[in-house]
Design an enzyme around this catalytic site. Structure first.
Site, mmCIF file in Angstrom:
data_model
loop_
_atom_site.group_PDB
_atom_site.id
_atom_site.type_symbol
_atom_site.label_atom_id
_atom_site.label_comp_id
_atom_site.label_asym_id
_atom_site.label_seq_id
_atom_site.Cartn_x
_atom_site.Cartn_y
_atom_site.Cartn_z
ATOM 1 N N ARG A 350 1.562 -3.135 3.904
ATOM 2 C CA ARG A 350 0.297 -2.406 3.833
ATOM 3 C C ARG A 350 -0.061 -2.143 2.368
ATOM 4 O O ARG A 350 0.823 -1.884 1.544
ATOM 5 C CB ARG A 350 0.410 -1.071 4.584
ATOM 6 C CG ARG A 350 0.553 -1.214 6.100
ATOM 7 C CD ARG A 350 -0.679 -1.795 6.760
ATOM 8 N NE ARG A 350 -1.820 -0.901 6.624
ATOM 9 C CZ ARG A 350 -2.267 -0.102 7.588
ATOM 10 N NH1 ARG A 350 -1.681 -0.090 8.780
ATOM 11 N NH2 ARG A 350 -3.306 0.688 7.397
ATOM 12 N N THR A 457 11.145 -2.097 6.325
ATOM 13 C CA THR A 457 11.911 -3.038 7.147
ATOM 14 C C THR A 457 11.636 -4.480 6.731
ATOM 15 O O THR A 457 12.435 -5.367 7.002
ATOM 16 C CB THR A 457 11.580 -2.871 8.642
ATOM 17 O OG1 THR A 457 10.164 -2.879 8.817
ATOM 18 C CG2 THR A 457 12.152 -1.579 9.183
#
Length: 635
Positions: A350, A457
């Site tokens: 993001r 992650t």
């Protein structure tokens, strides 16, 4: 009145004949919705009003790490919580397990049968909702209801950024959920009474720990509600859990230190290796067998092959094949000629200031300037791939995307650069695109300011797929370095302590700008319109932020970052040494399986034991399978 219609998605286990369901809820207006309006003649309005109810599950708020206190969002949070809790209680009452009643009315065993994990504070209204059910509907005494509620809930914190924490205005909750507000006030009163008994005459502590924030608009601190209403609280990486305990919620940790735990995030090796990178998965299986897919810790066996020349060549070959495949995809989608032997330097996540895509951008400009300054100098060719979405209302994130694209256009169209440097912005980054880019990556960018990325992650996905990491000591990067050895990652920049020190001294961006000529040149080019000649002051907001209110201190880590990138290029020239480091990383990735993460939640928080009982396949008669189980063979 709103009806919640369940939609079940099957979630199959891996080769074990078990299928769980993920239940999502759709909001529907009941058929007699606003029938009174219909009866007084406003049939049209009665039909249109159905949308008000059905709008609840219409759209997901797209913010990442940002709280927007909208009424519709609160309705959504309560809607899914209320539906889920009714479902849980219906199942609990209908189950015979451990009860002689045909329908259960006793809730003593509820926490033994039910565990509810609050995934961040978004479902926090479940705490007052369960209390409402127990006290108002089931007529349990408060203390008993509260004991059961606390033993049922556990809370996972996912961010330490203050702008991300949910703080609902009391007025809004009072309008929408008045009974829940009463219950929250009662929870808070008892909570504060207890603190006052443990820390008498400490008014400031009461203010800090209250569920209600006074001053200006009265707000409910949902994280405080989750902590008070849960028996376990965890962060999602060691460093993050430490920050949660010693900084963000230190008063609560002082009161109940044993409630706080760590559960480092993980990724599923089924999707993030077998499915997306079959070539590498097969190569690993040839060396250590196929069992590693269910027990990723077995990847440590690959350490035996770090010096195996054939294996080294095969690992490099799989990576090269993945790169060629992805290069073809990029050329098709973006009409840019990609050199597949260049280093694929990838920064996908993001778009957010704390993730510091801007620092990567400054490094790209620095590489570009070096190539132009000295075209004859040896330069390790790179394809820099940056991708990710910005939230619709996040202006700065959109300007960062605009800047990356502007820089890409200049770099990609400069004949002096040629194939030495290419820059691509990957649009519409999503899981299906991640499955393509991650197996093709050489260098994984994990460069958040230390203390801001809870875990991450993507970092784990890259490690498992044979990329090397350039990163700060933040989130799970810390544990990746611990597992693989810090010498097998490219770690740079300030640690959490250094950031705190710089905050105390005061971060002065201008000093870095004046001291570092290459940084100054890059910033001047952005500011002077070199990358936006049609609109020279297009990026003035970005530059102004970097100089005057950069909470994430891009300039402070720039020099260390560029120097570290030089070490990366140097190693990349030596394919064998690079690939050996890749193998060491893959061999150390076992800890980061979600299987390990879930086992830890199960053992330490939910108190459930794993079962390796294999349900018989559908083609096998049930009674035959049950006979086998009785004889102990199926266990």
């Amino acid at each position: 009145v709103v009806l919640a219609l369940p939609y079940d998605t099957p979630v199959p286990g891996y080769m074990n004949n078990t299928v769980n369901t993920m239940r999502l809820w759709s909001a529907r207006a009941p058929n007699d919705f606003n029938l009174r309006d219909f009866n007084v003649g406003d049939y049209i309005q009665a039909v249109l009003d159905r949308n008000l109810a059905e709008n609840i599950s219409r759209v997901l708020y797209p913010n990442d790490n940002f709280f927007e206190g909208k009424e519709l969002r609160l309705k959504q949070e309560y809607f899914v919580v209320a539906a889920t809790l009714q479902d849980i209680i219906r199942r609990f009452k209908a189950s015979k397990f451990g009860s002689t009643d045909s329908v259960r009315t006793v809730f003593d065993s509820f926490p033994d049968q039910v565990a509810i994990q609050l995934n961040d504070t978004h479902p926090a209204m479940a705490i007052p909702e369960l209390m409402r059910i127990f006290v108002d509907i089931e007529k349990l005494p408060w203390n008993k209801a509260w004991d059961i509620t606390k033993r049922t809930f556990a809370y996972t914190n996912h961010t330490v950024l203050p702008e991300a924490l949910e703080r609902w205005p009391v007025d809004l909750v009072e309008k929408l959920l008045p009974r829940h507000l009463q219950i929250i006030y009662e929870i808070n009163q008892r909570h504060l009474d207890y603190i006052a008994s443990v820390f008498p005459n400490d008014v400031d502590r009461l203010r800090r720990m209250s569920l209600i924030e006074e001053g200006g608009i009265k707000r409910i601190n949902m994280a405080h509600l989750c902590i008070v209403g849960s028996h376990a609280i965890n962060g999602v990486a060691k460093i993050h859990s430490e920050i949660v305990k010693t900084e963000v919620f230190k008063d609560f940790a002082a009161l109940e230190p044993d409630k706080f735990q760590n559960k480092t995030n993980g990724i599923t090796p089924r999707r993030w290796l077998l499915l997306c990178n079959p070539g590498l998965a097969e190569l690993i299986a040839e060396k250590i067998g196929e069992d590693y897919v269910r027990d990723l810790s077995q990847l440590t066996k690959l350490h035996e092959f770090v010096d195996d020349d054939i294996f080294i060549r095969e690992v490099a070959k799989v990576k090269q094949e993945n790169k060629v495949k992805f290069a073809l995809y990029l050329e098709k989608e973006y009409k840019v000629k990609i050199n597949p032997s260049s280093m694929f330097d990838v920064h996908v996540k993001r778009i957010h200031e704390y993730k510091r895509q801007l620092m990567n951008c400054l490094h790209i400009i620095t590489m570009y300037n070096r190539i132009r300054r000295d075209p004859a100098r040896l330069f390790v060719p790179r394809t820099v791939i940056i991708g990710g979405k910005a939230a619709p209302g996040y202006h700065m994130a959109k300007m960062i995307i605009k800047l990356i694209n502007a820089v890409a256009w200049v770099v990609n169209n400069d004949p002096a650069v040629g194939s030495k440097l290419k820059v691509i912005f990957l649009e519409n980054y999503r899981v299906s695109l991640a499955e393509k880019v991650i197996p093709a990556t050489d260098l994984s960018e994990q460069i958040s300011t230390a203390g801001t990325e809870a875990s991450g992650t993507g970092n784990m996905k890259f490690m498992l797929n044979g990329a090397l990491t350039i990163g700060t000591m933040d989130g799970a990067n810390v544990e990746m370095a611990e597992e693989a050895g810090e010498e097998n990652l490219f770690i740079f920049g300030m640690r959490v302590e250094d950031v705190a020190q710089l905050d105390r001294e005061g971060y002065r961006a201008h000093e870095f700008y004046e001291r570092l000529p290459e940084l100054k040149q890059a910033v001047d080019q952005i500011q002077g319109g070199f990358f936006s000649p049609e609109e020279p002051d297009l990026f003035k907001d970005v530059v102004n932020m970097l100089f005057h209110h950069d909470r994430f201190k891009v300039f402070a880590d720039y020099e260390a970052y560029v120097k570290c990138q030089e070490k990366v290029s140097e190693l990349y020239l030596n394919t064998k040494a690079w690939t050996k480091m890749v193998i060491r990383n893959i061999a150390a990735a076992g800890k980061f399986s979600s299987d390990r993460t879930i086992k830890e939640y199960a053992r330490d928080i939910w108190h459930v034991e794993p079962s390796n009982l294999k349900i018989p396949p559908p083609n096998e008669p049930r009674d035959a399978a049950e006979d086998k189980t009785l004889n102990g063979t199926a266990a």
